[in-house]
Design an enzyme around this catalytic site. Sequence first.
Site, PDB file in Angstrom:
ATOM      1  N   LYS A  20       0.050  49.491 -27.070  1.00  0.00           N
ATOM      2  CA  LYS A  20       1.243  50.317 -26.896  1.00  0.00           C
ATOM      3  C   LYS A  20       1.352  50.667 -25.414  1.00  0.00           C
ATOM      4  CE  LYS A  20       2.071  54.443 -26.559  1.00  0.00           C
ATOM      5  NZ  LYS A  20       2.994  54.145 -25.441  1.00  0.00           N
ATOM      6  N   PRO A  21       2.216  49.946 -24.677  1.00  0.00           N
ATOM      7  CA  PRO A  21       2.345  50.247 -23.243  1.00  0.00           C
ATOM      8  C   PRO A  21       3.140  51.534 -23.030  1.00  0.00           C
ATOM      9  CG  PRO A  21       3.924  48.548 -23.888  1.00  0.00           C
ATOM     10  CD  PRO A  21       3.132  48.885 -25.131  1.00  0.00           C
ATOM     11  N   ALA A  22       3.048  52.074 -21.822  1.00  0.00           N
ATOM     12  CA  ALA A  22       3.817  53.283 -21.487  1.00  0.00           C
ATOM     13  C   ALA A  22       5.310  52.990 -21.594  1.00  0.00           C
ATOM     14  CB  ALA A  22       3.463  53.742 -20.080  1.00  0.00           C
ATOM     15  N   GLU A  43      -4.343  66.928 -10.117  1.00  0.00           N
ATOM     16  CA  GLU A  43      -4.049  65.589  -9.613  1.00  0.00           C
ATOM     17  C   GLU A  43      -2.580  65.575  -9.142  1.00  0.00           C
ATOM     18  OE1 GLU A  43      -4.280  62.819 -12.898  1.00  0.00           O
ATOM     19  OE2 GLU A  43      -5.159  61.266 -11.666  1.00  0.00           O
ATOM     20  N   GLU A  68     -10.308  56.353 -20.261  1.00  0.00           N
ATOM     21  CA  GLU A  68     -10.189  56.265 -18.797  1.00  0.00           C
ATOM     22  C   GLU A  68      -9.121  57.277 -18.398  1.00  0.00           C
ATOM     23  OE1 GLU A  68     -11.832  54.342 -16.691  1.00  0.00           O
ATOM     24  OE2 GLU A  68     -12.780  52.872 -17.998  1.00  0.00           O
ATOM     25  N   LEU A  69      -9.551  58.442 -17.902  1.00  0.00           N
ATOM     26  CA  LEU A  69      -8.610  59.556 -17.753  1.00  0.00           C
ATOM     27  C   LEU A  69      -8.370  59.919 -16.280  1.00  0.00           C
ATOM     28  CD1 LEU A  69     -10.086  61.584 -20.753  1.00  0.00           C
ATOM     29  CD2 LEU A  69      -8.288  59.831 -20.763  1.00  0.00           C
ATOM     30  N   CYS A  82      -5.358  56.661 -10.335  1.00  0.00           N
ATOM     31  CA  CYS A  82      -6.346  57.655 -10.760  1.00  0.00           C
ATOM     32  C   CYS A  82      -7.505  57.745  -9.774  1.00  0.00           C
ATOM     33  CB  CYS A  82      -6.861  57.280 -12.138  1.00  0.00           C
ATOM     34  SG  CYS A  82      -7.382  55.575 -12.195  1.00  0.00           S
ATOM     35  N   GLY A 138      -5.001  57.030 -19.312  1.00  0.00           N
ATOM     36  CA  GLY A 138      -3.886  57.937 -19.078  1.00  0.00           C
ATOM     37  C   GLY A 138      -4.412  59.312 -18.721  1.00  0.00           C
ATOM     38  N   SER A 139      -3.617  60.329 -19.031  1.00  0.00           N
ATOM     39  CA  SER A 139      -3.988  61.686 -18.621  1.00  0.00           C
ATOM     40  C   SER A 139      -5.127  62.239 -19.480  1.00  0.00           C
ATOM     41  CB  SER A 139      -2.763  62.595 -18.729  1.00  0.00           C
ATOM     42  OG  SER A 139      -2.333  62.630 -20.071  1.00  0.00           O
ATOM     43  N   TRP A 149       1.656  53.830 -17.058  1.00  0.00           N
ATOM     44  CA  TRP A 149       2.684  53.067 -16.340  1.00  0.00           C
ATOM     45  C   TRP A 149       2.227  52.645 -14.947  1.00  0.00           C
ATOM     46  CZ3 TRP A 149       3.209  55.747 -11.949  1.00  0.00           C
ATOM     47  CH2 TRP A 149       2.890  57.110 -11.999  1.00  0.00           C
ATOM     48  N   ASN A 150       1.157  53.232 -14.420  1.00  0.00           N
ATOM     49  CA  ASN A 150       0.905  53.044 -12.983  1.00  0.00           C
ATOM     50  C   ASN A 150       0.338  51.666 -12.617  1.00  0.00           C
ATOM     51  OD1 ASN A 150      -1.598  53.676 -14.005  1.00  0.00           O
ATOM     52  ND2 ASN A 150      -2.164  55.049 -12.344  1.00  0.00           N
TER      53      ASN A 150
HETATM   54  P1  NAD Z   1       0.013  59.882 -20.047  1.00  0.00           P
HETATM   55  O1  NAD Z   1      -1.254  60.390 -20.616  1.00  0.00           O
HETATM   56  O2  NAD Z   1       1.183  60.788 -20.037  1.00  0.00           O
HETATM   57  O3  NAD Z   1       0.493  58.583 -20.818  1.00  0.00           O
HETATM   58  C1  NAD Z   1      -0.359  57.496 -21.008  1.00  0.00           C
HETATM   59  C2  NAD Z   1       0.008  56.799 -22.294  1.00  0.00           C
HETATM   60  O4  NAD Z   1      -0.183  57.681 -23.395  1.00  0.00           O
HETATM   61  C3  NAD Z   1       1.442  56.301 -22.393  1.00  0.00           C
HETATM   62  O5  NAD Z   1       1.438  55.030 -23.014  1.00  0.00           O
HETATM   63  C4  NAD Z   1       2.107  57.318 -23.309  1.00  0.00           C
HETATM   64  O6  NAD Z   1       3.178  56.790 -24.050  1.00  0.00           O
HETATM   65  C5  NAD Z   1       0.966  57.667 -24.237  1.00  0.00           C
HETATM   66  N1  NAD Z   1       1.039  58.977 -24.876  1.00  0.00           N
HETATM   67  C6  NAD Z   1       1.541  60.128 -24.378  1.00  0.00           C
HETATM   68  N2  NAD Z   1       1.378  61.121 -25.268  1.00  0.00           N
HETATM   69  C7  NAD Z   1       0.744  60.592 -26.349  1.00  0.00           C
HETATM   70  C8  NAD Z   1       0.284  61.126 -27.584  1.00  0.00           C
HETATM   71  N3  NAD Z   1       0.404  62.424 -27.874  1.00  0.00           N
HETATM   72  N4  NAD Z   1      -0.318  60.296 -28.450  1.00  0.00           N
HETATM   73  C9  NAD Z   1      -0.485  58.990 -28.151  1.00  0.00           C
HETATM   74  N5  NAD Z   1      -0.069  58.425 -27.000  1.00  0.00           N
HETATM   75  C10 NAD Z   1       0.529  59.224 -26.109  1.00  0.00           C
HETATM   76  O7  NAD Z   1      -0.364  59.362 -18.593  1.00  0.00           O
HETATM   77  P2  NAD Z   1       0.584  58.658 -17.531  1.00  0.00           P
HETATM   78  O8  NAD Z   1       1.419  59.699 -16.904  1.00  0.00           O
HETATM   79  O9  NAD Z   1       1.261  57.461 -18.094  1.00  0.00           O
HETATM   80  O10 NAD Z   1      -0.510  58.098 -16.490  1.00  0.00           O
HETATM   81  C11 NAD Z   1      -1.018  58.851 -15.472  1.00  0.00           C
HETATM   82  C12 NAD Z   1      -2.405  59.353 -15.814  1.00  0.00           C
HETATM   83  O11 NAD Z   1      -3.258  58.240 -16.107  1.00  0.00           O
HETATM   84  C13 NAD Z   1      -3.066  60.038 -14.634  1.00  0.00           C
HETATM   85  O12 NAD Z   1      -3.726  61.193 -15.080  1.00  0.00           O
HETATM   86  C14 NAD Z   1      -4.065  59.005 -14.139  1.00  0.00           C
HETATM   87  O13 NAD Z   1      -5.154  59.552 -13.419  1.00  0.00           O
HETATM   88  C15 NAD Z   1      -4.483  58.355 -15.391  1.00  0.00           C
HETATM   89  N6  NAD Z   1      -5.066  57.031 -15.143  1.00  0.00           N
HETATM   90  C16 NAD Z   1      -6.406  56.859 -15.308  1.00  0.00           C
HETATM   91  C17 NAD Z   1      -6.988  55.626 -15.047  1.00  0.00           C
HETATM   92  C18 NAD Z   1      -8.453  55.404 -15.239  1.00  0.00           C
HETATM   93  O14 NAD Z   1      -8.864  54.249 -15.288  1.00  0.00           O
HETATM   94  N7  NAD Z   1      -9.270  56.431 -15.372  1.00  0.00           N
HETATM   95  C19 NAD Z   1      -6.189  54.565 -14.602  1.00  0.00           C
HETATM   96  C20 NAD Z   1      -4.823  54.767 -14.433  1.00  0.00           C
HETATM   97  C21 NAD Z   1      -4.276  56.021 -14.713  1.00  0.00           C
END
Ligand code: NAD
Length: 477
Positions: free
Chosen positions: A176-178, A381, A252-253, A286, A230-231, A152-153
Amino acid sequence: MSSTFTGETRAFIAGQWVTTSNTFAVTNPFDGAQVARVADCDASHAQTALEASVAAFTWWSKTTAYERSALLKKWHALMLRDEQEIARMIALEMGKPVSEALGEVRYAAGFIEWYAEEAKRVYGETIPSQFAHKRLFAIRQPVGAVYAVTPWNFPAAMVTRKLAPALAAGCTMILKPAEQSPLTALKLAQLWLEAGGHGDVFQVITTNDPIGVSKIMMQDERIRKITFTGSTEVGKILTKQAADTLKRVSMELGGHAPYLIFADADLEQAVKDVIACKFRNAGQTCVCTNRVYVQRDIVAAFTEKLGAAVAALKIGDPLETSTQIGPVVDQAGLEKVIRHVSDAVSKGATIVTGGKVEQGLIFQPTVLGNVSSNMLVLQEETFGPVAPIIAFDTESEAISAANNTPFGLAAYIWTKDISRAVRVAESLEYGIIGLNDAVPSTVQAPFGGVKQSGYGREGGHWGLEEYLFVKYVSLGI
Ligand code: NAD
């Protein structure tokens, strides 16, 4: 600026705008008001999208790079035409200050433009053969239908950073967006259609059930690649799932970026840079620094200057163009920030400025002094507007503290000593180094991490290679 939302809320599957019996709410983090209710897709929608994506790959992959490039250019122009509307959408759905969101939209559109150009440069190679009767070629072809999951960020940039190279390469993509920020993604699909893009080539599946939808994609071997931002926790789950069908994987975590400020730094500039790095998007990127290491000779002066500058940041409604600090995305995000700050204070950290909730989901921009390694702020983080300052004495001490984390996404250095700059940059175990530069990310450069920050690169020609495989052709003559 008006807070009414009039954009698309249906999912975009197989060329159709799809309504569902269930919907989920998108909420404005600033005032808690409902912005929209969005289609809540399930496994059957996922299956429809998957079949459409796989079928479309057969013809889309055979279009010329010039056709794809022309389409991407039209799409890019439309995105810039609507940049104000998209920036407002981002501010509404996830609380990023609108002036900053406009910067995101331009950055996001930049990926489309760059890959529209790069599509024409997917070159192969001819290889000198040891056999007189053979000619050898290596060509690069698109990997197939791709499943993308985004956070979402950065509701626009995290999408186009994947989508633009994938489409340029000749892949199809299901996005699949957040669940917090699906509106910008749907707007991008609208613009894709308006540009003349085909609705099976790029689809958006909105859902409040990421696990159920992802399961359909991850278990099917016809989805040839998963790209995730994402995470780290969710990244590991998807990587394990990808193993069963041996999908290509880009991850990209999370990060835990250190900022190393040496005594010879330009103090005024270092303060400005730490603010740019730490406080944009209320600390929710991130690559935001999580740990500011300052050489002991200047730590007092730096802390005082940073504290004063941070206290002057304008807090407020993300829809106001003058706002610099808005809310964090949700209650869970706020609670994490509160937990980190109170843990640090209970273990001896001092609050230089901020330290409290201002209103609703807005946490005051905060500087913490006297921080030590046993505090949560130095281990996890924070994803909030908190800058912890840690004093160090020697270069080697700073490097080992900076590397003492499972993460390896971005790290920053401030020094005027070029020998030290090179030494330290080479010693830091990170994928991105900002050397006297607080915002190194740009469309033509590689972005990505090492260690538990993931693998794969987005941006530049590296970002395109993630969607291509090398085919070797041996011709007997
Ligand atoms: P998140 O991992 O909770 O969610 C990211 C996405 O994954 C969302 O679309 C969510 O719906 C989906 N998701 C969640 N659980 C899932 C599952 N079990 N199976 C499949 N999809 C699932 O992360 P967030 O809170 O939305 O974003 C923040 C995190 O993203 C932070 O850790 C940040 O550092 C990281 N991030 C990394 C980068 C990068 O380029 N390295 C860039 C932006 C954000």
